[in-house]
Design a protein around this motif. Structure first.
Motif, PDB file in Angstrom:
ATOM      1  N   UNK A  63       2.857  -3.138   6.349  1.00 38.45           N
ATOM      2  CA  UNK A  63       2.559  -2.213   5.365  1.00 38.45           C
ATOM      3  C   UNK A  63       1.668  -2.674   4.055  1.00 38.45           C
ATOM      4  N   UNK A  94      -2.116  -1.842   3.198  1.00 39.03           N
ATOM      5  CA  UNK A  94      -2.450  -1.385   1.665  1.00 39.03           C
ATOM      6  C   UNK A  94      -3.329  -2.166   1.165  1.00 39.03           C
ATOM      7  N   UNK A 132       2.808  -1.562  -1.094  1.00 44.52           N
ATOM      8  CA  UNK A 132       2.826  -1.247   0.097  1.00 44.52           C
ATOM      9  C   UNK A 132       2.827   0.477   0.134  1.00 44.52           C
ATOM     10  N   UNK A 133       2.117   1.072  -0.808  1.00 46.02           N
ATOM     11  CA  UNK A 133       2.052   2.345  -0.931  1.00 46.02           C
ATOM     12  C   UNK A 133       0.742   3.010  -0.278  1.00 46.02           C
ATOM     13  N   UNK A 134       0.126   2.195   0.448  1.00 52.71           N
ATOM     14  CA  UNK A 134      -1.292   2.583   1.190  1.00 52.71           C
ATOM     15  C   UNK A 134      -2.354   2.316  -0.002  1.00 52.71           C
ATOM     16  N   UNK A 182      -0.153   7.442  -2.674  1.00 55.86           N
ATOM     17  CA  UNK A 182       0.290   8.753  -2.969  1.00 55.86           C
ATOM     18  C   UNK A 182       1.580   8.532  -3.700  1.00 55.86           C
ATOM     19  N   UNK A 234       5.711   8.135  -3.446  1.00 56.03           N
ATOM     20  CA  UNK A 234       5.626   6.705  -2.492  1.00 56.03           C
ATOM     21  C   UNK A 234       5.563   5.557  -3.748  1.00 56.03           C
ATOM     22  N   UNK A 274       9.532   4.723  -4.064  1.00 52.40           N
ATOM     23  CA  UNK A 274       9.119   4.315  -3.024  1.00 52.40           C
ATOM     24  C   UNK A 274       8.798   2.755  -3.093  1.00 52.40           C
TER      25      UNK A 274
END
Lengths: 251, 621
Positions: B104, B108, B173-175, B179, B182, B187
């Motif tokens: 992840x 990210x 790790x939220x991309x 978003x 998260x 998140x």
């Protein structure tokens, strides 16, 4: 390697496949034309013995511009305009025509959380938040041939309910309610995925959709209702509110 | 021919279009070069030094982001198998295995690094800085010290981002889109995500400083006679990109500030959901992010388009076909790019009216884009193309951009997007544009301007050895991703085999991964070529490509002050294959080259073309 779309078990999935097919055909042809043009230019219009000078033009003459605009316009009409017209019709006629007044539709509350799906149907009395609600975890049971109308919420982060065999998906968003409808045309077990990155175990957020013929579905519903009642599922805090949430008026 | 004697022979008429504050006789005082090592090479205000600094920073992070891509591909090809060679070093505690959390973090940071810390610094920071003043005939940027601040703010951003790898609870790790919710404490409770927010904010601050500087430089510092419609398309690209940057990076900054407040001060702008009982709106974050994020796609691609439009003309030895239409198309894309972002959010349950509007607007943007594309084809047609390394990379871009652009239509369509959204089809589509096209343009720019930047030629042979495996493998990788997405595979899955319907895709995923390793390995050829040429390359002449834009009228590399005398521009940037030049025994005319035979010049232009080739009738708006 065999690359195909997932099996289509839905009423309207062929419309999605149709759009994809149409686009593949039209853009494929357009790209082929570009490629031929490009290859001719690269192979024959390159500097070599006997071809040391380029044709001198700025491409600013009216006929140059007319040609450029004409090609762009033809492509725009043939691909984009046609596509928008087709899509708009399908959206208003099918995908966005939610079965709000349809007594035949099966209504389901979907609650997403890291990293599972909870599905709640109203049970025999047709009302949510009563003792006969049927709650399932990670498994959505539906009858074949009836519209399935989902309303979704998320408890924590954004998830996305993805039904590859039904060619659709919709986000589940904390703080608001989204909706989706589809219809199964054949019985079977189909996978439910999460399409929106929702944390470290996003990849595990798999669910199962089980479509049964109407009769079998009724038998299942009777068993599930008893199970749910014995477990006291209806009292489970779904989406956080103590008594579930009011399906019809969710924000 | 030198800059000095050219400007003496320059046509005074060209002055008419010059910017008001421009240097009058081109003889104003030349600022002396600073003496100290630090002021010359580290904290320099010279746009050429800053451009090289951005280039090196971007290339370094390109390597880091590339290695991350290889690791992601390893996991997709061999889930559960320890990473060879570097596994023990990077994932020692997990026995060389990539854990879900590490995976992840990898995707990210891969996205974040590639977009904000590789492509942005290489193209906009590096070539924007290096090229703009040289191509418009200026001695430096309008605000040299702001330029210095821009680079060092970017350097600070990279430091903060790097620090996020070494904090408790690990890297963000939220991309790359981060978003909410998260990316909020729900998140991502760790410090890493907070550092990510700070790094993106600083990165944006650097971009805005650059943008303000580029815009001002283009408006104020064009040489006499360098009207807007005589500017090379490269300059147009950087100019328009800077306008988008100045308008939309602040939107991202706003999102970052609100997210920072949510994370650090406990506000609830984006926090919602019954887990925390908050009443914010995560969708607001998506609106802010994509209101920036879609223009960002064009922020990155427009300079590439500009560069390629120029280079195709230079190497086809033909003027850029339909220069003004191309400029109009670029402006059209810039305007439309601000109103299409909603197509990233079709699955958030947006209202039907909104959804259909965004679909229609997105479709409309294909008109200026196809005009641009058709003009590239027009430029190549009946040319006498020289297949140099930069030309090969440009042609590669034309191909991948064609595929990437057309696949965008699938995602612009609401119905198709219901199925394809958040699948690998999206990944393949935006990699064809944001990775393939941008990398090819970056390499084209490097091979083309390397002689001017460093005073030495790059090896053409190694360049071609670099091009072919790169071009083939990147198309295999990204078109493979399109197929994987067509078959339904979602993005960002640590282990796709969790899903039964995705298991048959493993062989294709392995094939894509192998192509990705080839793509990664091919870049070593570039690294060798780059450093070998830097120290051992053949000394570059003033104008190795025989083209007419202003940077090629000065020495390679240019002196500190660029131009001994500010040139006077008399024609457009693409006078190649010009009949009047034949008398001089060449096939091009410099932008500042005095009219060789004015009467013949005009007569030829008039007979071959309906309008003046150099845009001399256009004023500097």
């Amino acid at each position: 390697m065999h690359i195909v779309l997932p099996h289509d078990a839905s009423l309207d999935g062929h419309l999605v496949d149709g759009v994809i097919g149409y686009l593949t055909l039209t853009t494929g042809l357009a790209f082929l034309a570009v490629l031929v043009f490009l290859l001719i230019a690269i192979v024959f219009h390159r500097e070599r013995a006997g071809r040391t000078r380029a044709h001198h033009t700025h491409g600013n003459r009216p006929r140059d511009r007319a040609l450029t605009f004409a090609v762009a316009l033809v492509m725009f009409v043939a691909i984009d305009v046609t596509l928008v017209a087709r899509t708009a019709g399908e959206l208003s006629g099918r995908f966005w025509r939610y079965p709000d007044g349809d007594p035949n539709a099966l209504r389901v509350e979907v609650t997403a959380r890291q990293w599972s799906w909870t599905f709640r149907t109203a049970g025999p009395d047709g009302r949510f938040g009563t003792g006969d609600d049927v709650v399932t975890l990670g498994e959505l049971d539906v009858p074949v041939g009836r519209p399935i109308y989902l309303k979704l919420r998320s408890r924590d982060v954004v998830h996305s309910l993805y039904l590859p065999s039904f060619r659709t998906k919709i986000d589940a968003i904390p703080g608001s309610t989204t909706r989706l409808w589809f219809q199964a045309q054949e019985a079977g077990r189909f996978e439910i995925g999460c399409a929106q990155h929702c944390g470290v175990s996003h990849y595990k957020m798999r669910g199962l959709l089980i479509a049964r013929p109407e009769g079998e579905y009724h038998d299942w519903l009777a068993r599930a209702e008893t199970d749910s009642r014995l477990r006291g599922d209806a009292a489970l805090p779904v989406a956080g509110e103590a008594d579930g949430w009011d399906w019809e008026t969710g924000r | 021919m030198t800059a000095t004697d050219q400007s003496q022979g320059g046509d005074a008429g060209g002055d008419a279009g010059g910017p008001g504050g421009g240097p009058g006789d081109g003889l104003e005082e030349i600022p002396p070069e600073p003496a100290g090592f630090l002021r010359r090479h580290v904290f320099s205000t010279d746009h050429k030094v800053i451009g090289r600094q951005f280039l090196f920073l971007g290339l370094s992070f390109l390597a880091v982001g590339g290695v991350m891509a290889m690791l992601i591909r390893w996991q997709l090809a061999r889930p559960g198998v320890p990473v060879p060679v570097v596994g023990g070093l990077l994932f020692g505690r997990a026995g060389g295995l990539i854990s879900p959390a590490a995976y992840t973090a990898l995707f990210t940071m891969h996205g974040t690094i590639m977009i904000f810390f590789a492509v942005t610094p290489i193209l906009i920071g590096g070539f924007g800085n290096f090229c703009l003043p040289l191509l418009i005939g200026a001695r430096d940027m309008a605000f040299p010290r702001l330029n210095l601040a821009s680079f060092w703010t970017m350097a600070a951003a990279t430091a903060v981002l790097t620090a996020s790898f070494f904090v408790p609870l690990g890297p963000p790790q939220a991309g790359w889109t981060a978003y909410a919710t998260l990316s909020t404490a729900i998140g991502a409770p760790g410090v890493g995500q907070t550092l990510w927010v700070v790094a993106i904010y600083l990165n944006g601050a650097s971009s805005v400083m650059g943008a303000v500087n580029y815009i001002t430089t283009v408006i104020r510092l064009r040489a006499p006679g360098m009207t807007y419609l005589r500017m090379p398309l490269t300059v147009w690209g950087f100019f328009l990109t800077s306008i988008l940057n100045a308008l939309f990076v602040p939107v991202l900054a706003a999102a970052m500030v609100l997210l920072f407040f949510d994370r650090v001060f406990g506000t609830q702008f984006f926090v919602a959901g019954t887990t925390v009982g908050a009443g914010g709106d995560p969708i607001l974050y998506q609106h802010l992010f994509w209101l920036f994020g879609h223009p960002e796609v064009y922020i990155l691609i427009i300079p590439a388009w500009g560069i390629v439009s120029d280079l195709l003309s230079f190497f086809a030895r033909k003027p850029a076909f339909g220069y003004r239409v191309t400029v109009a198309a670029l402006v059209g894309v810039v305007i439309l790019s601000t109103v299409v972002y909603g197509h990233h959010m079709f699955t958030t349950g947006m209202s039907p009216l909104l959804g259909e509007s965004f679909m229609v607007l997105t479709m409309i943007i294909s008109v200026p884009t196809s005009l641009l594309f058709l003009n590239w084809l027009g430029t190549l047609w009946r040319g006498a193309s020289r297949m140099t390394t930069p030309m090969l990379f440009c042609l590669g871009l034309v191909f991948t951009f064609g595929v990437g652009g057309l696949t965008g239509l699938y995602l612009a369509d609401v119905v198709a997007d219901m199925y394809l959204h958040d699948t690998y089809f999206v990944v393949g589509h935006f990699h064809l544009i944001m990775a393939a096209a941008l990398l090819l343009a970056s390499f084209a720019a490097i091979y083309f301007w390397f002689p001017k930047m460093f005073g030495r030629m790059m090896s053409e042979a190694l360049g071609k050895w670099h091009f072919w495996p790169t071009f083939v493998s990147l198309n295999v990788v990204f078109m493979g991703q399109l197929l994987i997405g067509y078959a339904g595979m979602q993005r960002r899955l640590y282990d796709p085999s969790v899903y039964e319907f995705l298991r048959p895709l493993l062989p294709l995923n392995r094939f894509i991964s192998r192509a990705a390793y080839v793509l990664g390995a091919s870049q070593l050829i570039f690294v060798v070529n780059f450093f070998w040429s830097l120290f051992r390359g053949q000394k570059a002449p003033k104008n190795p490509w025989a083209v007419g834009t202003l940077e090629w009228t000065v020495a390679s590399p240019p002196p500190h002050h660029n131009f001994d005398r500010i040139p006077v521009v008399v024609r457009g940037p693409h006078e190649l294959g010009h009949p009047a030049a034949r008398a001089l025994g060449k096939d091009w005319l410099g932008q500042d080259e005095g009219p060789v035979r004015p009467s013949a010049d005009n007569a030829t232009d008039g007979s071959t073309d309906g309008s003046p080739p150099d845009g001399s009738t256009e004023g500097a708006a």
